[in-house]
Scaffold this active site. Structure first.
Site, mmCIF file in Angstrom:
data_model
loop_
_atom_site.group_PDB
_atom_site.id
_atom_site.type_symbol
_atom_site.label_atom_id
_atom_site.label_comp_id
_atom_site.label_asym_id
_atom_site.label_seq_id
_atom_site.Cartn_x
_atom_site.Cartn_y
_atom_site.Cartn_z
ATOM 1 N N HIS A 1 -13.587 -0.318 -0.047
ATOM 2 C CA HIS A 1 -13.325 1.114 -0.249
ATOM 3 C C HIS A 1 -12.012 1.400 -0.950
ATOM 4 C CE1 HIS A 1 -10.417 2.227 3.107
ATOM 5 N NE2 HIS A 1 -10.727 0.988 3.439
ATOM 6 N N CYS B 1 5.740 12.064 12.223
ATOM 7 C CA CYS B 1 6.172 12.914 13.336
ATOM 8 C C CYS B 1 5.030 13.337 14.235
ATOM 9 C CB CYS B 1 6.887 14.141 12.804
ATOM 10 S SG CYS B 1 8.557 13.747 12.296
ATOM 11 N N SER C 1 -11.013 -5.455 0.289
ATOM 12 C CA SER C 1 -11.772 -4.412 0.982
ATOM 13 C C SER C 1 -12.426 -3.450 -0.006
ATOM 14 C CB SER C 1 -10.829 -3.632 1.911
ATOM 15 O OG SER C 1 -11.509 -2.536 2.486
ATOM 16 N N GLN D 1 -4.862 -3.921 -1.799
ATOM 17 C CA GLN D 1 -4.452 -2.906 -2.777
ATOM 18 C C GLN D 1 -4.439 -3.450 -4.200
ATOM 19 O OE1 GLN D 1 -3.721 0.381 -2.538
ATOM 20 N NE2 GLN D 1 -4.093 0.444 -0.339
ATOM 21 N N ASN E 1 0.798 -1.217 0.000
ATOM 22 C CA ASN E 1 0.000 0.000 0.000
ATOM 23 C C ASN E 1 0.837 1.275 0.000
ATOM 24 O OD1 ASN E 1 0.327 -1.488 2.567
ATOM 25 N ND2 ASN E 1 -0.306 0.438 3.486
HETATM 26 C C1 LIG Z 1 -6.386 -0.385 3.510
HETATM 27 C C2 LIG Z 1 -5.631 -1.652 3.690
HETATM 28 C C3 LIG Z 1 -6.001 -2.589 4.670
HETATM 29 C C4 LIG Z 1 -7.115 -2.327 5.655
HETATM 30 O O1 LIG Z 1 -8.375 -2.337 5.029
HETATM 31 P P1 LIG Z 1 -9.619 -1.627 5.772
HETATM 32 O O2 LIG Z 1 -10.793 -2.002 4.926
HETATM 33 O O3 LIG Z 1 -9.331 -0.169 5.736
HETATM 34 O O4 LIG Z 1 -9.695 -2.182 7.138
HETATM 35 C C5 LIG Z 1 -5.284 -3.757 4.759
HETATM 36 N N1 LIG Z 1 -4.268 -4.011 3.928
HETATM 37 C C6 LIG Z 1 -3.888 -3.153 2.970
HETATM 38 C C7 LIG Z 1 -2.754 -3.507 2.067
HETATM 39 C C8 LIG Z 1 -4.547 -1.936 2.825
HETATM 40 O O5 LIG Z 1 -4.145 -1.080 1.890
#
Ligand SMILES: *Cc1c(COP(=O)(O)O)cnc(C)c1O
Length: 399
Positions: A206, A330, A204, A184, A156
């Site tokens: 979104h 930071c 996922s 991703q 990611n």
């Molecule tokens: C965003 C992400 C997750 C977490 O997914 P959520 O639906 O936000 O809990 C896990 N692994 C990777 C590589 C991601 O980019």
């Protein structure tokens, strides 16, 4: 000038995506008209049940699975937790060793850390300077006690794509299960759980223009895995809780759209990304591209700018209407920069000066132009005031 009133240039699609109107339209009836509980027996609930079943078929078709092997979750983090904890706990009598990589998402890394506290042992494989896991290293790390290998399909932060099929083969040769976090990768890397030897796969909604808070875990038929969420008998007794019907319907439609034309999508996005990368490297000195030059997600550009700090870059970009992200942390109270960038061998300074730009379907060449107009100026200004900047680099060599 304050650009915030205008539509921002959004280049943070690895963090989350907007929802496409046709996906919202597919979900809408399930909030109101078809609000029945899929578990209810009357005919009225059948529409909700059909919505969930349809989405299960859509997810299965997108990854080369059978619908009975797809289980809906409340997102990618839950899918990762379920895969790693569930496989570890169910196979404990066979062994207590897990192999993963140093650059996994925290949903996998922190889950492995928790399992270490429960008595499991975990090997965190190093990566090369481009963020690649060597399948030979996986093979070497596996012992008689290894029950699970978990390596992400694509990273990611830096976008690096792994040799998933090879890693899957190595895991299976040694009788270990193979999990991959494909959160991703969906929509950018063609996925076939058979060809890639995947037993467990997380995704996922979104991250591919679907809703937030809904995801899925693919579980190969016959895989030994404990439940994570206990309660009612939903998802064939595997994952309790009344189904997020609109979310699941949206996830199904989203994955169908995202995987309909992966090649065409990648070509369009990569063309913009490549121009962005070329121009940034060409116009801003003391800059490097992080991640693999070719084996990377088509939408990912991750840079390190010497002498400056990532969060300062973000603030100045934000003031000019550009949304991006950084591997520097930071302000979050930890001065530890991105574990991913450090694992690729970057110094703390280089990792702190990182900027991730991730493109998406609504980005245009004009968006790229905007970034190319603003970024050299932002880096130049920050270098002017940075105590780290050596004298020779003080006058930005741009334009
Ligand atoms: C965003 C992400 C997750 C977490 O997914 P959520 O639906 O936000 O809990 C896990 N692994 C990777 C590589 C991601 O980019």
């Amino acid at each position: 000038m304050n650009d915030l009133d205008r539509h921002p240039v959004y280049m943070d699609h690895a963090a989350t995506t907007f929802m496409k109107p046709e996906i919202m339209a597919a979900m809408a009836p399930y909030f109101s008209r078809y609000f029945g509980n899929p578990s209810s027996l009357y005919r009225f609930a059948r529409e909700s049940r059909n919505g969930v079943d349809g989405a299960r078929r859509q997810v299965a078709a997108a990854i080369g699975a059978n619908p009975e092997e797809v289980f809906f979750t409340a997102g990618g983090s839950e899918a990762d937790n379920w895969a790693v904890k569930g496989a570890a706990l169910a196979n404990r009598e066979r062994g207590d060793h897990i192999v993963t990589s140093a650059i996994e998402h925290h949903a996998v890394l922190h889950t492995c850390g928790w399992l270490e506290k429960q008595g499991f042992s975990v090997t965190y494989l190093p990566v090369d300077e481009f963020g690649r896991v060597d399948p030979g290293d996986v093979e070497e790390a596996i012992t008689d006690a290894t029950i699970l290998v978990s390596v992400m399909t694509a990273n990611n932060e830096i976008g690096t794509i792994q040799s998933v099929a090879e890693i899957g083969r190595v895991a299976h040769d040694h009788g270990a299960l193979f999990h991959t976090d494909a959160v991703q990768a969906v929509g950018a890397v063609p996925i076939d759980v058979e060809r890639m030897g995947i037993d467990l796969l997380s995704l996922s909604g979104h991250k591919f223009y679907g809703p937030k808070g809904v995801g899925a875990l693919y579980i190969r038929r016959g895989t030994r895995i404990e439940n994570l969420i206990h309660g009612g008998g939903q998802e064939r007794g595997r994952r309790a809780g009344t189904e997020n019907v609109p979310g699941i319907v949206g996830l199904g439609r989203a994955i169908e759209l995202a995987t309909a034309d992966i090649e065409g999508h990648n070509r369009r996005i990569a063309a913009m990304r490549d121009r962005l990368v070329r121009s940034v490297l060409g116009s801003i000195p003391d800059t490097r591209l992080n991640g693999h030059p070719t084996e990377r997600l088509p939408n990912n550009a991750n840079f390190s700018f010497r002498y400056v700090e990532g969060e300062s870059i973000l603030l100045l970009l934000d003031a000019r209407g550009i949304c991006a992200s950084t591997g520097s942390a930071c302000s979050s109270g930890s001065s530890e920069p991105s574990h991913v960038l450090l694992a690729t061998g970057l110094s703390h300074e280089e990792a702190h000066g990182s900027l991730r730009l991730t493109l998406g379907d609504a980005n245009t060449e004009e968006d790229v132009d905007s970034v190319l107009e603003v970024l050299p100026d932002v880096i130049g200004r920050l270098r002017e005031i940075s105590p780290l900047t050596p004298v020779r680099a003080r006058i930005p060599e741009v334009d």
